[in-house]
Design an enzyme around this catalytic site. Sequence first.
Site, PDB file in Angstrom:
ATOM      1  N   GLY A  71      55.028  33.809 -12.334  1.00 31.81           N
ATOM      2  CA  GLY A  71      55.662  32.946 -11.681  1.00 31.81           C
ATOM      3  C   GLY A  71      55.947  31.696 -13.201  1.00 31.81           C
ATOM      4  N   ASN A 151      50.438  23.667  -4.545  1.00 24.35           N
ATOM      5  CA  ASN A 151      49.826  24.202  -4.816  1.00 24.35           C
ATOM      6  C   ASN A 151      48.265  23.800  -4.364  1.00 24.35           C
ATOM      7  OD1 ASN A 151      50.890  23.578  -6.469  1.00 24.35           O
ATOM      8  ND2 ASN A 151      49.176  23.920  -8.411  1.00 24.35           N
ATOM      9  N   GLN A 179      53.717  29.320  -3.596  1.00 23.00           N
ATOM     10  CA  GLN A 179      52.159  29.249  -2.585  1.00 23.00           C
ATOM     11  C   GLN A 179      53.338  29.984  -1.342  1.00 23.00           C
ATOM     12  OE1 GLN A 179      49.303  28.696  -2.676  1.00 23.00           O
ATOM     13  NE2 GLN A 179      49.449  28.247  -5.450  1.00 23.00           N
ATOM     14  N   SER A 199      55.541  34.854  -8.048  1.00 26.06           N
ATOM     15  CA  SER A 199      54.361  35.254  -8.907  1.00 26.06           C
ATOM     16  C   SER A 199      53.238  36.677  -7.889  1.00 26.06           C
ATOM     17  CB  SER A 199      53.441  34.024  -9.072  1.00 26.06           C
ATOM     18  OG  SER A 199      52.148  34.380 -10.219  1.00 26.06           O
ATOM     19  N   HIS A 201      50.201  37.963  -8.633  1.00 24.74           N
ATOM     20  CA  HIS A 201      49.161  37.474  -8.107  1.00 24.74           C
ATOM     21  C   HIS A 201      48.429  36.812  -7.370  1.00 24.74           C
ATOM     22  CE1 HIS A 201      48.061  34.071 -10.647  1.00 24.74           C
ATOM     23  NE2 HIS A 201      49.018  34.023 -10.950  1.00 24.74           N
ATOM     24  N   THR A 237      61.096  45.348 -22.119  1.00 28.42           N
ATOM     25  CA  THR A 237      61.090  46.568 -21.549  1.00 28.42           C
ATOM     26  C   THR A 237      59.958  46.551 -20.597  1.00 28.42           C
ATOM     27  OG1 THR A 237      60.962  48.802 -23.942  1.00 28.42           O
ATOM     28  CG2 THR A 237      59.805  49.386 -22.071  1.00 28.42           C
ATOM     29  N   CYS A 324      44.905  24.253 -13.339  1.00 25.85           N
ATOM     30  CA  CYS A 324      45.367  24.360 -14.586  1.00 25.85           C
ATOM     31  C   CYS A 324      45.325  22.751 -15.045  1.00 25.85           C
ATOM     32  CB  CYS A 324      46.532  24.371 -14.275  1.00 25.85           C
ATOM     33  SG  CYS A 324      47.721  25.907 -12.941  1.00 25.85           S
TER      34      CYS A 324
END
Length: 385
Positions: A71, A151, A179, A199, A201, A237, A324
């Site tokens: 993200g 978030n 979110q 994102s 996860h 890649t 964070c």
Amino acid sequence: MKVVYLDHAATTPVRAEVIEAMLPYFRDKFGNASSVYGFGREARKALDDARQKTADILNAGFNEIVFTGGGSEANNLAIKGAAWEYRHKGGHIITSGIEHHAVLHPMQQLEKEGYEVTYLPVDDQGLISVEEFANAVREDTILVSFMHANNEIGVIEPIAQIGAITKERGILFHTDAVQAAGMLDIDVKKLNVDMLSLSAHKFYGPKGVGALYVRKGVRLVPLIHGGSHESRRRAGTENVAGIVGLAKALELADAEREAVVPKIQRLRDRLIDGILQIPNTRLNGSREQRLPNNINVSIEFIEGESLLLNLDLMGIAASSGSACTSGSLDPSHVLMALGLTHEVAHGSLRLTLGRDNTDAEIDYVLEILPPIVQRLREMSPLYSS
Ligand SMILES: *Cc1c(COP(=O)(O)O)cnc(C)c1O
């Protein structure tokens, strides 16, 4: 000891179905998607399928999806990529003061490079005013970025209404929907956005993989130069297994959303109502315009960090704001933007629910929390006076 995981805004476990879908691409189907032989074609096919699935869920086109390393990278690519590409058209950008750091920090970098950024304030409910936004738009505004859902406090911003204005004015509009995915409709046409970040996860996919929707016709200066992967927008890649996992997780989230959301929302409301029974508590962020899985409360006369440690001892995983910023003593920029004092912001607790949480877990939290709060308050000099 049982563990009650209530930090799904920080990350989610990878679902078994997602792991199953990914495994072949680590084992026998390990080819490089750019190779012409069988292994490579197999990987290419998996990538193409994942891209089409992701595009379908966003109501976008196949070539409008760029896979990224998460993200944060999707936000950086959208913001810096568009600002650099359209520099000749102007240097003004609009965002809000409550964005994730993966939006705010690229903005600060652009300011160092000479761009001018307007940080719109939010009201005491955490909402951006569409009218204030319209007044902030200038002739030289080239880019707007507002998050779909916050978030920390779960507030859902009026993205479609803002998008109607940017569309009319011909200004690029990016939304951080990290979110929102899995909880809200992320149809890019309905949202009137030109770019949208995801994102994996955050919706039961793997970490380190994300996606950026980029509307056809929008050009971006890449962050990573190299091969011609992702239609020259992101060299390297491809993370085939991760991308397969992202698409599988998004597909499951989308298919189950209508069934799962009301269940989660009911648990959320039980938790909010239960916690607000404790005296001197308040809900942070709008109750109505709110993600179905977010609870953020300020509990006066306590320290959020002490509360988290006490909850952890009882097997409850929670957060005191943004994951964070934990470890830092600065109060959350989001809670400060709502007008909370330092003390009140420091005593905040964020609980974010997921698809596997149960009524029994909510009962447990509502049983454990009030005595912990009482104990912490009794030790606080602020409380007695
Ligand atoms: C988690 C999060 C991000 C960052 O995503 P990563 O994949 O962890 O880099 C960005 N924006 C919001 C709103 C988030 O919650």
